[in-house]
Design a protein around this motif. Structure first.
Motif, PDB file in Angstrom:
ATOM      1  N   ASN A   1       0.872  -1.159   0.000  1.00  8.96           N
ATOM      2  CA  ASN A   1       0.000   0.000   0.000  1.00  8.96           C
ATOM      3  C   ASN A   1       0.917   1.220   0.000  1.00  8.96           C
ATOM      4  O   ASN A   1       1.881   1.240   0.753  1.00  8.96           O
ATOM      5  N   PRO A   2       0.797   2.217  -0.765  1.00  7.20           N
ATOM      6  CA  PRO A   2      -0.310   2.651  -1.614  1.00  7.20           C
ATOM      7  C   PRO A   2      -0.100   2.418  -3.110  1.00  7.20           C
ATOM      8  O   PRO A   2      -0.674   3.126  -3.925  1.00  7.20           O
ATOM      9  N   PHE A   3       0.716   1.432  -3.504  1.00  7.47           N
ATOM     10  CA  PHE A   3       0.908   1.170  -4.933  1.00  7.47           C
ATOM     11  C   PHE A   3      -0.404   0.750  -5.579  1.00  7.47           C
ATOM     12  O   PHE A   3      -1.263   0.161  -4.936  1.00  7.47           O
ATOM     13  N   GLU A   4      -0.516   1.036  -6.864  1.00  9.19           N
ATOM     14  CA  GLU A   4      -1.661   0.572  -7.654  1.00  9.19           C
ATOM     15  C   GLU A   4      -1.390  -0.883  -8.012  1.00  9.19           C
ATOM     16  O   GLU A   4      -0.429  -1.188  -8.716  1.00  9.19           O
ATOM     17  N   LEU A   5      -2.234  -1.786  -7.493  1.00  9.57           N
ATOM     18  CA  LEU A   5      -2.015  -3.222  -7.640  1.00  9.57           C
ATOM     19  C   LEU A   5      -3.124  -3.879  -8.437  1.00  9.57           C
ATOM     20  O   LEU A   5      -4.296  -3.536  -8.290  1.00  9.57           O
ATOM     21  N   GLU A   6      -2.730  -4.818  -9.245  1.00 12.00           N
ATOM     22  CA  GLU A   6      -3.661  -5.690  -9.964  1.00 12.00           C
ATOM     23  C   GLU A   6      -3.184  -7.110  -9.696  1.00 12.00           C
ATOM     24  O   GLU A   6      -1.982  -7.373  -9.677  1.00 12.00           O
ATOM     25  N   PHE A   7      -4.113  -8.032  -9.488  1.00 15.76           N
ATOM     26  CA  PHE A   7      -3.754  -9.405  -9.156  1.00 15.76           C
ATOM     27  C   PHE A   7      -4.292 -10.355 -10.212  1.00 15.76           C
ATOM     28  O   PHE A   7      -5.428 -10.217 -10.654  1.00 15.76           O
ATOM     29  N   VAL A   8      -3.452 -11.333 -10.573  1.00 15.08           N
ATOM     30  CA  VAL A   8      -3.850 -12.346 -11.544  1.00 15.08           C
ATOM     31  C   VAL A   8      -3.595 -13.721 -10.919  1.00 15.08           C
ATOM     32  O   VAL A   8      -2.479 -14.005 -10.469  1.00 15.08           O
ATOM     33  N   GLY A   9      -4.633 -14.537 -10.910  1.00 17.24           N
ATOM     34  CA  GLY A   9      -4.508 -15.912 -10.444  1.00 17.24           C
ATOM     35  C   GLY A   9      -4.573 -16.847 -11.636  1.00 17.24           C
ATOM     36  O   GLY A   9      -5.635 -17.064 -12.203  1.00 17.24           O
ATOM     37  N   VAL A  10      -3.423 -17.378 -12.020  1.00 17.08           N
ATOM     38  CA  VAL A  10      -3.311 -18.222 -13.203  1.00 17.08           C
ATOM     39  C   VAL A  10      -3.744 -19.649 -12.857  1.00 17.08           C
ATOM     40  O   VAL A  10      -3.386 -20.175 -11.804  1.00 17.08           O
ATOM     41  N   LYS A  11      -4.503 -20.247 -13.749  1.00 26.93           N
ATOM     42  CA  LYS A  11      -4.926 -21.638 -13.559  1.00 26.93           C
ATOM     43  C   LYS A  11      -3.707 -22.551 -13.698  1.00 26.93           C
ATOM     44  O   LYS A  11      -2.891 -22.384 -14.590  1.00 26.93           O
TER      45      LYS A  11
END
Length: 163
Positions: A124-134
């Protein structure tokens, strides 16, 4: 416009440095997202549960990504971590040196909830995006990993995050 930084979380490799299916699925996803001008940060040092080889996991990841078309100059310093909390802690000083970045955290789908809990606090406070790969895992292996993650998430929720 924010500069995208693709962060690939470490996962198992063999004692000889052969990347697991989990590792390759995360790395392949990273390679598919990469665009010219993006940064890439690989995590993973050593640990009995994921890497007992002579080289850090991140080194094997970087070599794999270079073979799959990502240029050497796209890579940031490694985060030579030993677990998920350590990932976030060791990523922070690397990305703090950058201006105007968007962080895309790439992990596996079974690991996503815990990663979000940890990274939203530490980064925090970075702009984060999360990806959960199958991941291409057997049902037994997948169920064991999900059970482990549920325990780990419960521990964080009950006891807080220590770093």
């Amino acid at each position: 416009m924010k500069k995208n930084t693709l962060i690939v979380l470490g996962s198992p490799n063999s004692p000889e440095g052969v990347l697991s299916d989990i590792s390759r699925s995360r790395l392949n996803y990273c390679a598919s997202l990469y665009t010219k001008g993006s940064f890439v940060l690989c995590t993973g040092g050593w640990g009995d549960h994921f890497n007992t080889s002579s080289k850090p996991h991140a080194e094997y990841s970087k070599a794999y990504l270079i073979k799959n078309g990502i240029p050497k100059d796209a890579f940031l310093d490694f985060a030579l971590s030993s677990n998920t909390v350590d990932d976030a802690v060791k990523i922070k000083p690397v990305v703090e040196k950058l201006d105007n970045v968007h962080l895309t955290i790439i992990t596996s789908e079974y690991h996503l909830e815990r990663v979000k809990l940890i990274f939203n606090e530490i980064l925090n406070p970075f702009e984060l995006e999360f990806v959960g790969v199958k991941s291409n895992l057997s049902k037994d292996v997948y169920n064991k990993l999900v059970a482990h993650e549920k325990k780990a998430v419960k521990s964080i929720l009950d006891n807080g995050l220590y770093y």
